[in-house]
Design a protein around this motif. Structure first.
Motif, short mmCIF file in Angstrom:
data_model
loop_
_atom_site.label_atom_id
_atom_site.label_comp_id
_atom_site.label_asym_id
_atom_site.label_seq_id
_atom_site.Cartn_x
_atom_site.Cartn_y
_atom_site.Cartn_z
N UNK A 151 0.82 -1.22 0.00
CA UNK A 151 0.00 0.00 0.00
C UNK A 151 0.85 1.27 0.00
N UNK A 152 2.11 1.14 0.46
CA UNK A 152 3.02 2.29 0.47
C UNK A 152 3.92 2.31 -0.76
N UNK A 153 3.71 1.38 -1.69
CA UNK A 153 4.50 1.32 -2.90
C UNK A 153 5.85 0.65 -2.74
N UNK A 154 6.10 0.04 -1.58
CA UNK A 154 7.39 -0.60 -1.32
C UNK A 154 7.34 -2.07 -1.72
N UNK A 155 8.52 -2.63 -1.97
CA UNK A 155 8.60 -4.03 -2.38
C UNK A 155 8.10 -4.94 -1.27
N UNK A 156 7.33 -5.93 -1.65
CA UNK A 156 6.88 -6.94 -0.70
C UNK A 156 7.97 -7.99 -0.63
N UNK A 157 8.50 -8.19 0.57
CA UNK A 157 9.65 -9.09 0.72
C UNK A 157 9.31 -10.53 0.42
N UNK A 158 8.17 -11.00 0.92
CA UNK A 158 7.93 -12.44 0.82
C UNK A 158 6.44 -12.76 0.77
N UNK A 159 5.98 -13.32 -0.36
CA UNK A 159 4.63 -13.82 -0.46
C UNK A 159 4.57 -15.30 -0.06
N UNK A 160 5.74 -15.92 0.10
CA UNK A 160 5.82 -17.37 0.29
C UNK A 160 5.08 -17.88 1.51
N UNK A 161 5.14 -17.13 2.62
CA UNK A 161 4.53 -17.60 3.86
C UNK A 161 3.02 -17.67 3.72
N UNK A 162 2.42 -16.62 3.13
CA UNK A 162 0.97 -16.61 2.96
C UNK A 162 0.55 -17.68 1.95
N UNK A 163 1.35 -17.83 0.88
CA UNK A 163 1.03 -18.84 -0.13
C UNK A 163 1.09 -20.24 0.47
N UNK A 164 2.04 -20.45 1.37
CA UNK A 164 2.14 -21.75 2.04
C UNK A 164 0.86 -22.05 2.82
N UNK A 165 0.31 -21.03 3.50
CA UNK A 165 -0.92 -21.23 4.26
C UNK A 165 -2.09 -21.52 3.33
N UNK A 166 -2.13 -20.86 2.17
CA UNK A 166 -3.18 -21.14 1.19
C UNK A 166 -3.09 -22.58 0.71
N UNK A 167 -1.88 -23.06 0.47
CA UNK A 167 -1.70 -24.45 0.05
C UNK A 167 -2.14 -25.43 1.15
N UNK A 168 -1.86 -25.07 2.39
CA UNK A 168 -2.32 -25.91 3.50
C UNK A 168 -3.85 -25.96 3.53
N UNK A 169 -4.47 -24.79 3.37
CA UNK A 169 -5.93 -24.71 3.44
C UNK A 169 -6.61 -25.50 2.33
N UNK A 170 -5.92 -25.64 1.20
CA UNK A 170 -6.49 -26.37 0.06
C UNK A 170 -5.95 -27.80 -0.04
N UNK A 171 -5.15 -28.19 0.96
CA UNK A 171 -4.57 -29.53 0.98
C UNK A 171 -3.69 -29.79 -0.25
N UNK A 172 -2.93 -28.76 -0.66
CA UNK A 172 -2.08 -28.86 -1.84
C UNK A 172 -0.60 -28.62 -1.52
N UNK A 173 -0.26 -28.62 -0.23
CA UNK A 173 1.12 -28.29 0.14
C UNK A 173 2.11 -29.31 -0.39
#
Length: 426
Positions: free
Chosen positions: A340-362
């Motif tokens: 939201x501040x226009x700065x680089x997002x360091x890591x999407x991996x952690x949230x994506x990992x949780x999404x994979x867990x929620x969908x049983x696709x890890x």
């Protein structure tokens, strides 16, 4: 000259090197006077040779060698690469070479010490020291000021992946090979990470990706996931919200913005094949159109394999347009995948990992863990196995920014599927 200190049976040496001020004073580590004299003469000859050939003459332990190397190399590395190297060195290399090996001179290290490193490294998180680090990290508070503290949530206490050890091997080789070129080390050490014997038949290996039905499950889930969810309901009394002891969570604007950004990031990677760090560095000016009207992405030289032009699937740009509609940072030099501040997002991996867990696709069917990088492998797999518009491996390799050999190594199993009809006919 050689001499003995009071109370010590070992001989010391003091050397005066031509064209150098002061003396070099060190132990010969010998008790026999004749052997000590021989060591001193050899050391004198070695130092004289280094002076004549403009080589380093200082004594280096690992930490000094690393700091000298990193001072020269750091400016040429990307932000992500700097973070990885500094984290790996401080977490593993310095504790081993400084604490375990007691700050030994790097010239005295043998191949056995490097071989022992891998045994130490593989068991680190199960050791008392590693467990103490994990315990301290788990008690940290996040978001103290603007600093986000790691809780080591991504640390796996079982054997590190072969790829993890290979990446550490690469950094170690860079440091010691640089020292060899500078004349600090006479002999290159043998630095070779061991492979997991239990995964011998997976080495050639297919990278973890998604089957089409799994991919559909993922993007359909994220379609609803971006809307957020309200947990619990606050009661009303006479038309006014009443107090409650239960937890009530409501979606808010920042939460929704972040989820939409991650969703478009995931969809873009799956349809472009860019590496995560390449996508994070894309700016609006890097979205270009060639003379024939085909859109492409200019990949910056600060990425892993340097600059190149890459052509994603056409509909990949739809996700970038959605980001542009939501963000306030649309300038030519603004980051596409900025917060939201226009700065680089360091890591999407952690949230994506949780999404994979929620969908049983890890994990895939062979137990290989999927990561954000699996989206790149999904793109490559789909492009190679397309029945309507198949693509040659060498062309795909150029678009991915890798070598045809690497594409063949990891995706060669797809060629048999392409010729299934021919292979099954008599």
């Amino acid at each position: 000259m050689i001499y003995q200190r009071e109370g010590s049976p070992k001989w010391q040496m003091r050397l005066k090197i031509p064209q150098q001020t002061g003396y070099v004073v060190k132990s010969t580590k010998e008790r026999d006077v004749n052997l000590a004299e021989e060591i001193a003469r050899k050391e004198f000859a070695s130092l004289t040779y280094k002076i004549e050939n403009n080589l380093e003459i200082e004594i280096y332990d690992f930490e000094k060698l690393y700091n000298t190397w990193w001072k020269r190399e750091r400016p040429s590395k990307s932000v992500a690469r700097r973070k990885y190297i500094e984290g790996t060195v401080n977490r593993y290399f310095i504790p081993y070479f400084t604490n375990v090996l007691s700050k030994r001179s790097i010239t005295s290290l043998t191949d056995l010490e490097f071989e022992d490193y891998w045994s130490w490294r593989i068991g680190y998180w199960k050791s008392l020291e590693g467990q103490e680090v994990l315990e301290k990290a788990s008690k940290r508070r996040n978001n103290r000021g603007e600093q986000r503290h790691s809780k080591k949530g991504n640390v796996v206490t079982k054997r590190p992946a072969d790829k993890t050890l290979q990446m550490e091997q690469s950094v170690l080789k860079q440091i010691f090979w640089w020292g060899h070129r500078r004349g600090i080390i006479n002999k290159l050490p043998l630095i070779k990470a061991p492979k997991d014997p239990t995964k011998k038949n997976l080495q050639v290996a297919r990278r973890p990706t998604f089957e089409l039905d799994e991919w559909r499950t993922l993007y359909r889930y994220m379609r609803d996931w971006v809307k957020g969810e309200q947990v619990g309901k606050q009661p009303r009394k006479n038309g006014i919200f009443a107090k409650t002891t239960s937890v009530v969570k409501r979606p808010h604007a920042l939460h929704i913005f972040q989820r939409n950004l991650i969703r478009d990031y995931v969809l873009f990677l799956a349809n472009s094949g860019l590496r995560p760090n390449e996508a994070r560095q894309v700016r609006w000016r890097d979205i270009k159109t060639n003379s024939e009207g085909h859109k492409y992405i200019y990949v910056r030289p600060t990425t892993k394999t340097g600059e190149r032009d890459t052509f994603p699937l056409r509909h990949a740009f739809r996700y970038l347009e959605r980001i542009k509609e939501r963000t306030d940072y649309r300038g030519e030099d603004d980051l596409v995948f900025g917060n939201r501040e226009g700065q680089a997002v360091e890591n999407f991996g952690r949230t994506f990992k949780q999404v994979l867990k929620d969908t049983n696709l890890l994990y895939d069917s062979e137990g290989r863990r999927r990561t954000i990088y699996s989206l790149r492998h999904f793109y490559a797999t789909q492009r190679l196995s397309s029945k309507t518009k198949p693509i040659r491996m060498e062309v795909l390799a150029q678009n991915l920014g890798t070598s045809p050999e690497m594409v063949f190594k990891h995706y060669r199993h797809l060629t048999t599927h392409q010729f299934a009809e021919v292979l099954t006919e008599r």
